[in-house]
Design a protein around this motif. Structure first.
Motif, mmCIF file in Angstrom:
data_model
loop_
_atom_site.group_PDB
_atom_site.id
_atom_site.type_symbol
_atom_site.label_atom_id
_atom_site.label_comp_id
_atom_site.label_asym_id
_atom_site.label_seq_id
_atom_site.Cartn_x
_atom_site.Cartn_y
_atom_site.Cartn_z
ATOM 1 N N GLY A 69 0.782 -1.120 -0.060
ATOM 2 C CA GLY A 69 0.131 0.062 0.301
ATOM 3 C C GLY A 69 0.933 1.348 -0.092
ATOM 4 O O GLY A 69 0.348 2.282 0.219
ATOM 5 N N GLN A 70 2.304 1.335 -0.525
ATOM 6 C CA GLN A 70 2.828 2.295 -0.260
ATOM 7 C C GLN A 70 3.705 2.835 -1.795
ATOM 8 O O GLN A 70 3.547 1.900 -2.441
ATOM 9 N N ILE A 71 3.966 4.143 -1.843
ATOM 10 C CA ILE A 71 4.561 4.407 -3.269
ATOM 11 C C ILE A 71 5.851 5.447 -2.691
ATOM 12 O O ILE A 71 5.846 5.639 -1.470
ATOM 13 N N VAL A 72 6.745 5.395 -3.686
ATOM 14 C CA VAL A 72 7.911 6.347 -3.556
ATOM 15 C C VAL A 72 7.745 7.108 -4.930
ATOM 16 O O VAL A 72 7.542 6.691 -5.881
ATOM 17 N N HIS A 73 7.795 8.573 -4.315
ATOM 18 C CA HIS A 73 7.702 9.539 -5.374
ATOM 19 C C HIS A 73 8.318 10.882 -5.079
ATOM 20 O O HIS A 73 8.727 10.989 -4.183
ATOM 21 N N ALA A 74 8.575 11.677 -6.413
ATOM 22 C CA ALA A 74 9.020 13.086 -6.148
ATOM 23 C C ALA A 74 7.734 13.800 -5.954
ATOM 24 O O ALA A 74 6.827 14.041 -6.935
ATOM 25 N N SER A 75 7.386 14.252 -4.834
ATOM 26 C CA SER A 75 5.967 14.776 -4.435
ATOM 27 C C SER A 75 5.987 16.207 -4.954
ATOM 28 O O SER A 75 5.241 16.486 -5.783
ATOM 29 N N ASN A 76 6.651 17.042 -4.141
ATOM 30 C CA ASN A 76 6.781 18.625 -4.390
ATOM 31 C C ASN A 76 7.860 19.182 -3.911
ATOM 32 O O ASN A 76 8.882 18.714 -3.156
ATOM 33 N N GLU A 77 7.990 20.674 -3.971
ATOM 34 C CA GLU A 77 9.176 21.262 -3.510
ATOM 35 C C GLU A 77 9.312 21.094 -1.959
ATOM 36 O O GLU A 77 10.390 21.186 -1.368
ATOM 37 N N ARG A 78 8.224 21.124 -1.112
ATOM 38 C CA ARG A 78 8.258 20.943 0.269
ATOM 39 C C ARG A 78 8.906 19.936 0.683
ATOM 40 O O ARG A 78 9.811 19.822 1.676
ATOM 41 N N THR A 79 8.436 18.563 0.087
ATOM 42 C CA THR A 79 8.967 17.350 0.500
ATOM 43 C C THR A 79 10.019 16.670 -0.056
ATOM 44 O O THR A 79 10.608 15.637 0.537
ATOM 45 N N GLY A 80 10.089 16.975 -1.323
ATOM 46 C CA GLY A 80 11.110 16.289 -2.239
ATOM 47 C C GLY A 80 10.635 14.803 -2.569
ATOM 48 O O GLY A 80 9.245 14.424 -2.465
ATOM 49 N N ILE A 81 11.645 13.743 -2.446
ATOM 50 C CA ILE A 81 11.250 12.419 -2.838
ATOM 51 C C ILE A 81 11.061 11.812 -1.564
ATOM 52 O O ILE A 81 11.835 12.030 -0.659
ATOM 53 N N LYS A 82 10.108 11.105 -1.360
ATOM 54 C CA LYS A 82 9.504 10.648 -0.426
ATOM 55 C C LYS A 82 8.602 9.218 -0.540
ATOM 56 O O LYS A 82 8.194 9.019 -1.315
ATOM 57 N N VAL A 83 8.219 8.808 0.548
ATOM 58 C CA VAL A 83 7.658 7.513 0.667
ATOM 59 C C VAL A 83 6.044 8.022 1.344
ATOM 60 O O VAL A 83 6.212 8.742 2.180
ATOM 61 N N SER A 84 5.004 7.562 0.614
ATOM 62 C CA SER A 84 3.507 7.888 0.996
ATOM 63 C C SER A 84 2.673 6.703 0.920
ATOM 64 O O SER A 84 3.104 5.572 0.185
ATOM 65 N N GLU A 85 1.768 6.563 1.525
ATOM 66 C CA GLU A 85 0.689 5.759 1.232
ATOM 67 C C GLU A 85 0.001 6.140 -0.164
ATOM 68 O O GLU A 85 -0.265 6.874 -0.708
ATOM 69 N N ALA A 86 -0.146 4.911 -0.815
ATOM 70 C CA ALA A 86 -0.725 4.709 -2.217
ATOM 71 C C ALA A 86 -1.981 5.539 -2.445
ATOM 72 O O ALA A 86 -2.203 6.295 -3.382
ATOM 73 N N ASP A 87 -2.902 5.160 -1.320
ATOM 74 C CA ASP A 87 -4.327 5.843 -1.552
ATOM 75 C C ASP A 87 -4.506 7.361 -0.969
ATOM 76 O O ASP A 87 -5.604 7.644 -0.712
#
Length: 383
Positions: free
Chosen positions: A354-372
């Motif tokens: 249920g998790q993703i790794v992604h380049a989210s935004n300028e505030r958080t950078g590359i991070k791990v998040s819940e997919a939903d």
């Protein structure tokens, strides 16, 4: 530009993060300020070089005729009134119904109309409906179609209202006001899910959150999905099989990363797991709009592009185009490590569990998040 006013709620979507040539462009929201357009039209090919890419042999992965992906023929102009939908029907099936050449269950199968696909009703006879949907015209058992008032109600649910950016750079504002706080910027040709419409402002869904864009600089359309012909299905399945073969062949020549990571990766293919092991090395690095560097900064599609480039696979620098790569996976419960998880204007890599790794935004950078954490629009598998 054509514009119409139609109060909507959040439907389903596809959204695009399309990048043009990097340049300075006027902010298209009416206040005259200037911003860089985050666009870098990057296409990695033999001889190209990124500091994080271990191979220069890249193969393109692209899919055609995916029934859940919008193409030109899947757009109804937003100028259509409610009355003009009176002759439309909607498929009410769990998977699909067959479209046949004659009004009986023994005639030739011409194609398939999938759940929530729409069609135009031409005539009815003996419990069969003669319809046209996309490139398919034929008969469907009336039991598998919503008609009349039921269809009209469903049309509003299955149609997707989209705002396509027509300016080179367009600011997303926190409120429907030209002086409101700017929460993000989107490039030309980006497609955003419409949540609400006012006369001069459109509320849209973005990675930075819900925001408002000037109605003057977007084109509004309502989109639907259509039936797939037998020929289209054959071409699509053959192309997807070839893409999987080429991706696996390219990846088999790439040295796998074995660096331990402090994250739990789900079960899946060896190559999919290797993709995530490699991607997780860059958690904490910066997000850079238009970037493709895994160390110095990348945006969402640039991150996915560069991770897969390490395994010899070429992906586009566009979250919208990523929604048409590889082949479709139905539902998060069927996703495996390495799959592309596509959102409105965003794309990520699935880790499993249920998790993703992604380049989210300028505030958080590359991070791990819940997919939903946001509504998932599509899931695509490369290997």
């Amino acid at each position: 530009m054509k514009r119409g006013l139609l109060k909507t709620t959040a439907y389903v979507l596809t959204a695009m993060l399309a990048f043009g040539t990097l340049s300075m462009t006027a902010e298209a929201s009416g206040n005259g300020s200037v911003l860089p357009s985050g666009g870098i039209g990057v296409k990695i090919s033999g001889g190209s070089k990124l500091e994080d890419i271990s191979t220069s042999t890249l193969i393109p992965v692209e899919s055609m005729l995916e029934v859940s992906y919008w193409d030109a023929h899947t757009t109804f102009p937003e100028t259509k009134s409610a009355d003009e939908y009176e002759d439309m029907v909607v498929a009410k099936v769990n998977s699909y119904a067959t479209v046949r050449s004659m009004p009986n269950g023994r005639s030739e199968i011409l194609g398939k109309i999938y759940r929530d696909n729409v069609a135009t009703l031409i005539s009815q006879e003996n419990g069969w409906c003669y319809i046209t949907s996309g490139s398919v015209t034929g008969y469907v058992n009336a039991d598998y179609l919503l008609m009349g008032e039921d269809a009209q109600e469903k049309i509003a649910e299955v149609g997707t209202r989209i705002a396509t950016v027509e300016a080179q750079s367009l600011l997303i504002r926190k409120e429907a006001d030209a002086e409101a706080e700017v929460i993000g910027v989107v490039p030309e040709a980006e497609e955003l899910l419409v949540l609400e419409e006012e006369e001069d402002w459109i509320k849209v869904d973005t990675e930075e959150g819900y925001g408002w864009v000037s109605a003057e600089f977007v084109d509004l359309t309502t989109r639907f999905e259509y039936a797939e012909s037998k020929e289209e299905e054959t071409i699509r399945l053959a192309k997807e099989a070839e893409e999987r073969r080429k991706a696996r062949a390219a990846a088999s020549t790439t040295k796998k990363n074995t660096t331990p990571v402090n994250y739990t990766i789900g079960e899946g293919s060896e190559m999919g797991v290797a993709v995530i092991e490699y991607a997780l090395q860059f958690v904490g690095n910066p997000y850079v709009y238009g970037g493709t560097s895994l160390t110095e900064g990348a945006d969402c599609s640039g991150f996915v592009l560069s991770v897969y480039a390490n395994f010899g696979v070429e992906l586009p620098h566009s979250s919208a185009a990523d929604r048409n790569q590889g082949y479709a996976v139905k539902g998060l419960e069927n996703a495996q490590p390495g799959d592309l998880i596509c959102y409105s204007g965003h794309v990520a890599l699935y880790m499993g569990n249920g998790q993703i790794v992604h380049a989210s935004n300028e505030r958080t950078g590359i991070k791990v998040s819940e997919a939903d954490y946001r509504k998932i629009l599509a899931i695509r598998r490369i290997f």
